[in-house]
Motif scaffolding. Structure first.
Motif, PDB file in Angstrom:
ATOM      1  N   ASN A  32       0.825  -1.216   0.000  1.00  0.00           N
ATOM      2  CA  ASN A  32       0.000   0.000   0.000  1.00  0.00           C
ATOM      3  C   ASN A  32       0.852   1.257   0.000  1.00  0.00           C
ATOM      4  N   GLY A  33       1.835   1.297  -0.821  1.00  0.00           N
ATOM      5  CA  GLY A  33       2.656   2.487  -0.981  1.00  0.00           C
ATOM      6  C   GLY A  33       3.854   2.540  -0.050  1.00  0.00           C
ATOM      7  N   GLU A  34       3.937   1.666   0.939  1.00  0.00           N
ATOM      8  CA  GLU A  34       5.096   1.665   1.824  1.00  0.00           C
ATOM      9  C   GLU A  34       6.197   0.829   1.196  1.00  0.00           C
ATOM     10  N   THR A  35       7.389   1.147   1.527  1.00  0.00           N
ATOM     11  CA  THR A  35       8.494   0.337   1.007  1.00  0.00           C
ATOM     12  C   THR A  35       8.674  -0.883   1.892  1.00  0.00           C
ATOM     13  N   LEU A  36       9.367  -1.841   1.377  1.00  0.00           N
ATOM     14  CA  LEU A  36       9.642  -3.073   2.110  1.00  0.00           C
ATOM     15  C   LEU A  36      10.418  -2.774   3.390  1.00  0.00           C
ATOM     16  N   GLU A  37      11.329  -1.831   3.344  1.00  0.00           N
ATOM     17  CA  GLU A  37      12.127  -1.484   4.515  1.00  0.00           C
ATOM     18  C   GLU A  37      11.247  -0.892   5.624  1.00  0.00           C
ATOM     19  N   LYS A  38      10.306  -0.016   5.241  1.00  0.00           N
ATOM     20  CA  LYS A  38       9.408   0.567   6.234  1.00  0.00           C
ATOM     21  C   LYS A  38       8.531  -0.515   6.867  1.00  0.00           C
ATOM     22  N   ILE A  82       7.369  -4.108  11.562  1.00  0.00           N
ATOM     23  CA  ILE A  82       7.285  -5.472  12.096  1.00  0.00           C
ATOM     24  C   ILE A  82       8.308  -5.665  13.200  1.00  0.00           C
ATOM     25  N   ASN A  83       9.536  -5.225  12.974  1.00  0.00           N
ATOM     26  CA  ASN A  83      10.583  -5.364  13.989  1.00  0.00           C
ATOM     27  C   ASN A  83      10.253  -4.560  15.239  1.00  0.00           C
ATOM     28  N   LEU A  84       9.668  -3.385  15.060  1.00  0.00           N
ATOM     29  CA  LEU A  84       9.277  -2.561  16.195  1.00  0.00           C
ATOM     30  C   LEU A  84       8.211  -3.272  17.038  1.00  0.00           C
TER      31      LEU A  84
END
Length: 179
Positions: free
Chosen positions: A24-30, A35-37
């Motif tokens: 949905n427009g977010e990058t994989l890193e974001k 998820i990590n947070l």
């Protein structure tokens, strides 16, 4: 290259199109950072709960150790007539008031017609089938029954400890051996 998003055909580059379509427009890193947070927050909550459990357990151990120091030291407690010092399986020391079987009462507060055997008393479920002890007009409910031993062990006798909310009581049973 074109993809259809929400009814509109859009032309985007490969990576941008993939991120827009999958996240949905977010990058994989974001997405991975979120998820990590969340994982880190969950891990902290679990650690806090474990720390609280450990603290409660240590407080409980401290309370029992203080109480055992007060009530179970034979050097500090003067043993009166009719009392005996007995030892549990974990070498815990008990100062008990000796009673006889006639002082045991059933759940209707009546003496037993036929005296129960020590083995039967040990196996008894005290929640379902209550036992009471009559001592000088007081009636106390038995919470737990343990087999204990005196300092000088005699294999002809066995001792049971009755734990009430006030005093420890003990009964001596004669052991009969058969082949």
């Amino acid at each position: 290259m074109g993809i259809v998003l929400q009814g509109k055909k859009m032309i985007l580059g490969g990576k941008e199109a993939y991120n827009k379509f999958m996240y949905n427009g977010e990058t994989l890193e974001k997405k991975n950072a979120k998820i990590n947070l969340k994982k880190e927050e969950n891990r902290k909550k679990i650690e806090e709960k474990e720390a609280q459990k450990a603290e409660k357990k240590s407080q409980k151990e401290e309370k029992t150790s203080i109480l055992s120091k007060i009530f179970n030291r034979s050097e500090e407690i003067e043993i009166e007539d009719g009392q005996i010092v007995l030892y549990g399986a974990d070498d815990e020391e008990y100062t008990c008031q000796m009673i006889d079987l006639s002082q045991l009462l059933d759940e209707k507060y009546k003496p037993y017609n036929q005296a129960p055997k020590g083995v039967d008393l040990l196996k008894r479920d005290l929640k379902a089938c209550k036992i009471f002890i009559a001592d000088d007009g007081d009636i106390m409910r038995v919470n737990k029954i343990l087999e204990v031993k005196p300092e000088e062990f005699d294999e002809n006798f066995a001792y049971l400890l009755f734990d009430t909310n006030r005093v420890y009581y003990s009964i001596r049973f004669k052991v009969e051996r058969s082949f």
